[in-house]
Design a protein around this motif. Sequence first.
Motif, short mmCIF file in Angstrom:
data_model
loop_
_atom_site.label_atom_id
_atom_site.label_comp_id
_atom_site.label_asym_id
_atom_site.label_seq_id
_atom_site.Cartn_x
_atom_site.Cartn_y
_atom_site.Cartn_z
N UNK A 28 10.09 -6.67 -7.32
CA UNK A 28 11.31 -6.76 -6.52
C UNK A 28 11.36 -5.57 -5.56
N UNK A 29 11.54 -5.88 -4.28
CA UNK A 29 11.71 -4.86 -3.24
C UNK A 29 13.11 -5.03 -2.67
N UNK A 30 13.96 -4.01 -2.74
CA UNK A 30 15.37 -4.19 -2.35
C UNK A 30 15.63 -4.09 -0.86
N UNK A 37 8.25 -2.74 1.30
CA UNK A 37 7.60 -4.05 1.33
C UNK A 37 6.10 -3.90 1.55
N UNK A 38 5.72 -3.01 2.46
CA UNK A 38 4.29 -2.77 2.73
C UNK A 38 3.60 -2.28 1.47
N UNK A 39 4.21 -1.32 0.77
CA UNK A 39 3.62 -0.77 -0.44
C UNK A 39 3.49 -1.84 -1.52
N UNK A 40 4.54 -2.63 -1.71
CA UNK A 40 4.52 -3.65 -2.75
C UNK A 40 3.39 -4.64 -2.53
N UNK A 41 3.16 -5.02 -1.30
CA UNK A 41 2.12 -6.01 -1.00
C UNK A 41 0.72 -5.40 -1.12
N UNK A 42 0.59 -4.11 -0.76
CA UNK A 42 -0.70 -3.43 -0.94
C UNK A 42 -1.08 -3.37 -2.42
N UNK A 43 -0.17 -2.88 -3.24
CA UNK A 43 -0.45 -2.70 -4.66
C UNK A 43 -0.46 -4.04 -5.38
N UNK A 44 0.44 -4.94 -5.00
CA UNK A 44 0.49 -6.25 -5.63
C UNK A 44 -0.81 -7.02 -5.47
N UNK A 45 -1.43 -6.91 -4.31
CA UNK A 45 -2.71 -7.60 -4.09
C UNK A 45 -3.78 -7.06 -5.03
N UNK A 46 -3.80 -5.76 -5.25
CA UNK A 46 -4.77 -5.16 -6.16
C UNK A 46 -4.50 -5.57 -7.62
N UNK A 47 -3.22 -5.56 -8.01
CA UNK A 47 -2.89 -6.00 -9.37
C UNK A 47 -3.32 -7.44 -9.59
N UNK A 48 -3.12 -8.27 -8.59
CA UNK A 48 -3.50 -9.68 -8.69
C UNK A 48 -5.01 -9.81 -8.91
N UNK A 49 -5.78 -9.01 -8.17
CA UNK A 49 -7.23 -9.03 -8.34
C UNK A 49 -7.63 -8.56 -9.74
N UNK A 50 -7.01 -7.48 -10.19
CA UNK A 50 -7.39 -6.90 -11.48
C UNK A 50 -7.00 -7.76 -12.66
N UNK A 51 -5.85 -8.39 -12.57
CA UNK A 51 -5.33 -9.15 -13.71
C UNK A 51 -5.65 -10.65 -13.64
N UNK A 52 -6.04 -11.11 -12.45
CA UNK A 52 -6.26 -12.55 -12.31
C UNK A 52 -4.99 -13.35 -12.50
N UNK A 105 -0.45 3.18 6.97
CA UNK A 105 0.86 2.53 7.12
C UNK A 105 1.95 3.53 7.48
N UNK A 106 1.57 4.79 7.73
CA UNK A 106 2.55 5.79 8.15
C UNK A 106 3.26 6.49 7.02
N UNK A 107 2.65 6.49 5.83
CA UNK A 107 3.26 7.15 4.67
C UNK A 107 2.34 8.24 4.15
N UNK A 108 2.88 9.09 3.29
CA UNK A 108 2.13 10.19 2.71
C UNK A 108 1.91 9.90 1.23
N UNK A 109 0.67 9.62 0.80
CA UNK A 109 0.42 9.33 -0.62
C UNK A 109 0.84 10.49 -1.50
N UNK A 110 1.43 10.17 -2.66
CA UNK A 110 1.87 11.18 -3.61
C UNK A 110 1.18 10.94 -4.95
N UNK A 111 0.96 11.99 -5.75
CA UNK A 111 0.36 11.79 -7.08
C UNK A 111 1.24 10.88 -7.93
N UNK A 112 0.65 9.89 -8.63
CA UNK A 112 1.45 8.94 -9.41
C UNK A 112 2.32 9.58 -10.49
N UNK A 113 1.85 10.68 -11.14
CA UNK A 113 2.58 11.40 -12.18
C UNK A 113 2.78 10.52 -13.41
#
Length: 294
Positions: free
Chosen positions: A4-6, A14-29, A257-265
């Motif tokens: 869910x993206x509010x 939205x950009x982040x969710x679709x970037x990561x969501x695509x990878x999760x989809x690949x990894x999990x099938x 995408x114009x963002x600054x990656x941060x450590x996941x923590x």
Amino acid sequence: MTIVVPFAAGGAGDILARLVGAKLEQNWGQPIVVENRVGAGGNIGAAAVARAAPDGYTLLLAGSPQFAVNVTLFKQLPYDPMKDLTPLAMIAATPFVLVVNPAVPARTLKEFIAYAKASPQPLSYATAGPGVPHHLYMEMLKSMTGLQMNPVPYRGSVPSLNDVVAGHVPVMFVDLGPGLGQIQAGTVRALGVSLAKRLDVLPDVPPVNDTLPGFDVASWQMFAAPSGTPPTILAKLSSDLRSILETPEIVESISKAGMLPLPPSNTEDLRKFVEAEIARWRDIVRKAGIEGSQ
């Protein structure tokens, strides 16, 4: 799984969710659905996840407004970010840029402040809704300069920016992701960045902090799950998200995408971070005179 993206499609979350969501989809099938649930400064989407079944199949990708700012800005929230949501992974920080329609006769922040103060009627500014950075950062600017300006809320960054490009609204703070292309194309003019340092992609745009010392802010985004999600599921989600977010491909995509990656923590550190951010933004919102204004 649903992420869910509010906010509306096209913005940073939205950009982040679709970037990561695509990878999760690949990894999990397994299919990953990105659901944009907009409204009330992101509270509708955040509350939906807070009330969702704690089974690992519904995640929230949200930012500083939903986790920290709205606690003070809104009279009442339909969820408690510290009690109803469990942080999983930090993702990125999003710088914002103060932009104006090219018809505005100001090429610097100082010139814009003078222009706005000389206007016979208070200028309007576009926001992506109440309580989001587009709104709050302009309120900070107003409180630091004495400007009188009126917010015009939209349902996301892209529709609000479109109206600045069209000249229906003269000015806004826009997140760099959707704003960068318009800035580079000259359809809007950039006057300052929200961080206290210049951005590599906009080296000629000075920080707002150069004119208004102390102005140093950026939105941040993280993944969270409903509280009550079993520890084994939380550990799996956190591990997989962190693994994806640390890959060079995703780091590069976030940067482009114009963002600054941060450590996941980790979850415990993120809880402490959110608690500190709630206190920090409480002070900012109160100084801006907008506590409980929504």
